[in-house]
Motif scaffolding. Structure first.
Motif, PDB file in Angstrom:
ATOM      1  N   PHE A 131       0.855  -1.188   0.000  1.00 24.79           N
ATOM      2  CA  PHE A 131       0.000   0.000   0.000  1.00 24.79           C
ATOM      3  C   PHE A 131       0.886   1.231   0.000  1.00 24.79           C
ATOM      4  CE2 PHE A 131      -2.778  -3.283   1.443  1.00 24.79           C
ATOM      5  CZ  PHE A 131      -3.999  -2.955   0.886  1.00 24.79           C
ATOM      6  N   PHE A 132       0.425   2.249  -0.701  1.00 27.61           N
ATOM      7  CA  PHE A 132       1.224   3.446  -0.925  1.00 27.61           C
ATOM      8  C   PHE A 132       0.474   4.693  -0.470  1.00 27.61           C
ATOM      9  CE2 PHE A 132       2.401   0.167  -3.826  1.00 27.61           C
ATOM     10  CZ  PHE A 132       3.784   0.215  -3.858  1.00 27.61           C
ATOM     11  N   GLY A 133       1.235   5.654   0.026  1.00 29.84           N
ATOM     12  CA  GLY A 133       0.665   6.947   0.360  1.00 29.84           C
ATOM     13  C   GLY A 133       0.427   7.750  -0.909  1.00 29.84           C
ATOM     14  N   THR A 134      -0.211   8.864  -0.746  1.00 23.61           N
ATOM     15  CA  THR A 134      -0.496   9.709  -1.903  1.00 23.61           C
ATOM     16  C   THR A 134       0.701  10.593  -2.230  1.00 23.61           C
ATOM     17  OG1 THR A 134      -1.485  11.378  -0.482  1.00 23.61           O
ATOM     18  CG2 THR A 134      -2.977   9.762  -1.468  1.00 23.61           C
ATOM     19  N   VAL A 135       0.702  11.080  -3.431  1.00 22.72           N
ATOM     20  CA  VAL A 135       1.729  12.005  -3.880  1.00 22.72           C
ATOM     21  C   VAL A 135       1.083  13.379  -4.014  1.00 22.72           C
ATOM     22  CG1 VAL A 135       3.167  10.273  -4.984  1.00 22.72           C
ATOM     23  CG2 VAL A 135       1.316  11.264  -6.259  1.00 22.72           C
ATOM     24  N   ASP A 136       1.876  14.390  -4.365  1.00 20.32           N
ATOM     25  CA  ASP A 136       1.352  15.761  -4.423  1.00 20.32           C
ATOM     26  C   ASP A 136       0.128  15.884  -5.317  1.00 20.32           C
ATOM     27  OD1 ASP A 136       3.270  16.637  -2.656  1.00 20.32           O
ATOM     28  OD2 ASP A 136       4.686  17.173  -4.244  1.00 20.32           O
ATOM     29  N   ASP A 137       0.188  15.314  -6.494  1.00 21.47           N
ATOM     30  CA  ASP A 137      -0.957  15.326  -7.405  1.00 21.47           C
ATOM     31  C   ASP A 137      -1.711  14.018  -7.198  1.00 21.47           C
ATOM     32  OD1 ASP A 137      -2.764  15.108  -9.502  1.00 21.47           O
ATOM     33  OD2 ASP A 137      -1.401  15.983 -10.976  1.00 21.47           O
ATOM     34  N   PRO A 138      -2.964  14.072  -6.722  1.00 20.00           N
ATOM     35  CA  PRO A 138      -3.690  12.833  -6.403  1.00 20.00           C
ATOM     36  C   PRO A 138      -3.901  11.891  -7.587  1.00 20.00           C
ATOM     37  CG  PRO A 138      -5.124  14.763  -6.186  1.00 20.00           C
ATOM     38  CD  PRO A 138      -3.751  15.268  -6.481  1.00 20.00           C
ATOM     39  N   ASP A 139      -3.718  12.383  -8.810  1.00 21.95           N
ATOM     40  CA  ASP A 139      -3.855  11.516  -9.982  1.00 21.95           C
ATOM     41  C   ASP A 139      -2.544  10.857 -10.388  1.00 21.95           C
ATOM     42  OD1 ASP A 139      -6.615  11.870 -10.305  1.00 21.95           O
ATOM     43  OD2 ASP A 139      -6.292  13.767 -11.356  1.00 21.95           O
ATOM     44  N   ASP A 140      -1.428  11.275  -9.773  1.00 20.87           N
ATOM     45  CA  ASP A 140      -0.137  10.653 -10.069  1.00 20.87           C
ATOM     46  C   ASP A 140      -0.022   9.324  -9.326  1.00 20.87           C
ATOM     47  OD1 ASP A 140       0.647  12.692 -11.707  1.00 20.87           O
ATOM     48  OD2 ASP A 140       1.981  13.643 -10.249  1.00 20.87           O
TER      49      ASP A 140
END
Length: 188
Positions: A131-140
């Motif tokens: 499982f991964f956290g989000t990045v700055d752009d939520p669509d990336d």
């Protein structure tokens, strides 16, 4: 299950759902159904990855109804914003060494996903779920540097998370593993 659920990563919950004996019976029934479907003209659909799909259309609807009843209290406790839960779609994943598969970080096409391990050989290595956290752009799509949790499957142990959680099945190194994946809707 709610009393023993853990949240190993934000929005990812792990808990014992099924007994090992029930998992074995269900796994054997799924394999039996698959082996007999063509000869008996039963509905059988395979997913893009070669795994059994659309179990709700293959006589496993009552199983989804039973899972819905079992999972509602858990969702109500840990995700109280979801006042409605209905399991509506299920498929099987099977992983083994040599399987040609492209395991990519993705989101599911569900509002909520439940993943329960039904079969795992004693020598199984890999085939975890990351499982991964989000990045700055939520669509990336996040990369490995955004890894927040790696789940090792155990028979009968279930995970649940929103369909919007970034995750990936990791490659298997040794052995075999099979899971039941159930998608749920949280809105009527």
């Amino acid at each position: 299950p709610a009393a023993v659920a853990a949240e190993p990563a934000p929005g990812v919950f792990a808990f014992p759902l099924l007994t090992a004996a029930f998992c074995t019976r269900l796994w054997e029934e799924l394999l039996h159904y698959e082996s007999q479907a063509a000869a008996l003209a039963l509905p059988l659909q395979y997913r893009h990855d070669g795994n059994l799909g659309n179990l709700q259309d293959c006589g496993f609807g009552p199983l989804l109804d039973a899972l819905t009843r079992q999972l509602r209290p858990l969702v109500a406790q840990f995700m109280p914003q979801h006042t409605y839960v209905e399991c509506y779609h299920a498929f099987v994943t099977r992983n083994w060494v040599g399987r040609e598969a492209d395991f990519v970080v993705h989101r599911d096409k569900s509002e909520m996903t439940f993943n329960v391990c039904l079969q795992r050989t004693d020598d199984c290595q890999g085939s975890t779920v990351s499982f991964f956290g989000t990045v700055d752009d939520p669509d990336d799509v996040p990369s490995d540097q955004h890894l927040v949790y790696q789940h090792r499957h155990e028979i009968g142990l279930a995970l649940f998370h929103t369909g919007q959680s970034w995750h990936r099945t990791d490659s298997i190194v040794r052995g075999q593993r099979g899971s039941l994946i159930v998608w749920a809707r949280c809105s009527e």
